[in-house]
Design a protein around this motif. Structure first.
Motif, PDB file in Angstrom:
ATOM      1  N   GLN A 132       0.829  -1.203   0.000  1.00 20.93           N
ATOM      2  CA  GLN A 132       0.000   0.000   0.000  1.00 20.93           C
ATOM      3  C   GLN A 132       0.866   1.257   0.000  1.00 20.93           C
ATOM      4  O   GLN A 132       0.539   2.248  -0.666  1.00 20.93           O
ATOM      5  CB  GLN A 132      -0.938  -0.017   1.205  1.00 20.93           C
ATOM      6  CG  GLN A 132      -2.029  -1.080   1.102  1.00 20.93           C
ATOM      7  CD  GLN A 132      -2.817  -1.245   2.387  1.00 20.93           C
ATOM      8  OE1 GLN A 132      -2.353  -0.883   3.472  1.00 20.93           O
ATOM      9  NE2 GLN A 132      -4.013  -1.801   2.286  1.00 20.93           N
ATOM     10  N   ARG A 133       1.964   1.225   0.734  1.00 20.32           N
ATOM     11  CA  ARG A 133       2.866   2.380   0.765  1.00 20.32           C
ATOM     12  C   ARG A 133       3.554   2.570  -0.589  1.00 20.32           C
ATOM     13  O   ARG A 133       3.687   3.700  -1.073  1.00 20.32           O
ATOM     14  CB  ARG A 133       3.894   2.204   1.880  1.00 20.32           C
ATOM     15  CG  ARG A 133       3.272   2.268   3.264  1.00 20.32           C
ATOM     16  CD  ARG A 133       4.283   2.065   4.383  1.00 20.32           C
ATOM     17  NE  ARG A 133       3.625   2.152   5.684  1.00 20.32           N
ATOM     18  CZ  ARG A 133       4.246   2.085   6.853  1.00 20.32           C
ATOM     19  NH1 ARG A 133       5.564   1.919   6.888  1.00 20.32           N
ATOM     20  NH2 ARG A 133       3.567   2.176   7.977  1.00 20.32           N
ATOM     21  N   ARG A 135       2.403   1.707  -3.502  1.00 21.01           N
ATOM     22  CA  ARG A 135       1.417   2.197  -4.464  1.00 21.01           C
ATOM     23  C   ARG A 135       1.084   3.665  -4.217  1.00 21.01           C
ATOM     24  O   ARG A 135       0.879   4.435  -5.166  1.00 21.01           O
ATOM     25  CB  ARG A 135       0.149   1.337  -4.412  1.00 21.01           C
ATOM     26  CG  ARG A 135       0.356  -0.111  -4.837  1.00 21.01           C
ATOM     27  CD  ARG A 135      -0.950  -0.783  -5.245  1.00 21.01           C
ATOM     28  NE  ARG A 135      -1.961  -0.774  -4.219  1.00 21.01           N
ATOM     29  CZ  ARG A 135      -2.206  -1.785  -3.376  1.00 21.01           C
ATOM     30  NH1 ARG A 135      -1.459  -2.884  -3.429  1.00 21.01           N
ATOM     31  NH2 ARG A 135      -3.178  -1.717  -2.498  1.00 21.01           N
ATOM     32  N   ALA A 136       1.024   4.064  -2.954  1.00 18.01           N
ATOM     33  CA  ALA A 136       0.710   5.458  -2.636  1.00 18.01           C
ATOM     34  C   ALA A 136       1.814   6.393  -3.115  1.00 18.01           C
ATOM     35  O   ALA A 136       1.545   7.457  -3.691  1.00 18.01           O
ATOM     36  CB  ALA A 136       0.499   5.611  -1.130  1.00 18.01           C
ATOM     37  N   LEU A 211       2.335  12.399   3.384  1.00 15.25           N
ATOM     38  CA  LEU A 211       1.811  11.037   3.282  1.00 15.25           C
ATOM     39  C   LEU A 211       2.398  10.147   4.367  1.00 15.25           C
ATOM     40  O   LEU A 211       1.672   9.403   5.047  1.00 15.25           O
ATOM     41  CB  LEU A 211       2.141  10.466   1.898  1.00 15.25           C
ATOM     42  CG  LEU A 211       1.894   8.966   1.702  1.00 15.25           C
ATOM     43  CD1 LEU A 211       0.393   8.675   1.692  1.00 15.25           C
ATOM     44  CD2 LEU A 211       2.539   8.479   0.405  1.00 15.25           C
ATOM     45  N   TRP A 215       1.678   7.080   8.275  1.00 15.46           N
ATOM     46  CA  TRP A 215       2.163   5.711   8.409  1.00 15.46           C
ATOM     47  C   TRP A 215       2.541   5.351   9.838  1.00 15.46           C
ATOM     48  O   TRP A 215       2.677   4.185  10.167  1.00 15.46           O
ATOM     49  CB  TRP A 215       3.388   5.495   7.518  1.00 15.46           C
ATOM     50  CG  TRP A 215       3.103   5.606   6.053  1.00 15.46           C
ATOM     51  CD1 TRP A 215       1.883   5.695   5.457  1.00 15.46           C
ATOM     52  CD2 TRP A 215       4.065   5.637   4.993  1.00 15.46           C
ATOM     53  NE1 TRP A 215       2.019   5.784   4.096  1.00 15.46           N
ATOM     54  CE2 TRP A 215       3.347   5.750   3.781  1.00 15.46           C
ATOM     55  CE3 TRP A 215       5.457   5.586   4.950  1.00 15.46           C
ATOM     56  CZ2 TRP A 215       3.979   5.802   2.546  1.00 15.46           C
ATOM     57  CZ3 TRP A 215       6.094   5.644   3.726  1.00 15.46           C
ATOM     58  CH2 TRP A 215       5.362   5.746   2.530  1.00 15.46           C
TER      59      TRP A 215
END
Length: 216
Positions: A132-133, A135-136, A211, A215
């Motif tokens: 997910q990281r 892709r972000a 972003l 996390w």
């Protein structure tokens, strides 16, 4: 026997499984061969083939990219029917306009990641979190570092794939905005991107650092 091992042992021909590659890219896969030691499956969207051991770890046959099965959850019947129908249609090598997706197929493309990533095999949480990281970060680079109006030197969607893991590691430290901007400039230089891309590295670095704050 762990629940993960049991779930993977139970995968059989005709099942749909969900895998993640090391670069974070997802694969919705149709299993077309299975025995006690291995599974063969294909991506229902692009027909890429994968071979897995019964431990759920495998490779894309075409290029050796490592992929891990992270979910064997059953799609709702109506979505499964859409997926199986799409797999069969793509297998017939259709020509345009028969390659156009229906509304239900588009919805499957958009929604299946969230469905499977909410129904994980035990022990795969870290793999999914990292994917997910990746892709972000990729999305921010594609949408902010390379604008869609750059017709003379367009960047592909995979332009920075080789560098994204390093960026994620830097952001996890966490790296400062200046460090991230410097890393982006180095990447842009390696990819021979135009000067206007370099002018955006500071702003993109700020987006990436923001972003990464989510996390923690």
């Amino acid at each position: 026997m762990s629940s993960r091992t049991q779930a993977l042992k139970g995968v059989s021909v005709g099942d749909l499984i969900f895998g993640l590659r090391e670069n974070g890219r997802p694969d919705l896969l149709f299993v077309y061969s299975a025995d006690d030691t291995a599974l063969l499956a294909r991506n229902i969207f692009n027909r890429a083939n994968f071979r897995f051991g019964r431990d759920g770890v495998g490779q894309r046959v075409e290029d050796g990219q490592v992929c891990t099965i992270v979910s064997t959850a059953e799609l709702p019947p109506e979505q499964r029917q859409v997926a199986i129908g799409l797999d069969r249609r793509m297998g017939s090598n259709p020509e345009y306009p028969d390659t156009r997706m229906t509304e239900d197929e588009v919805r499957l493309v958009l929604d299946h990641d969230d469905f499977f990533e909410a129904r994980l095999l035990p022990g795969t949480e870290a793999i999914v979190r990292r994917a997910q990281r990746l892709r972000a970060v990729s999305l921010i680079l594609v949408s902010e570092l390379n604008l869609i109006d750059e017709r003379d030197t367009p960047a592909s969607l995979s332009e920075y794939d080789d560098y994204i893991p390093t960026l994620v590691e830097l952001l996890e430290k966490p790296g400062s905005t200046e460090e991230v901007a410097h890393a982006l400039s180095e990447i842009a230089a390696l990819r021979h991107r135009p000067h206007r891309v370099f002018e955006r590295t500071a702003a993109v670095a700020e987006s990436l650092v923001r972003l990464a704050q989510y996390w923690a």
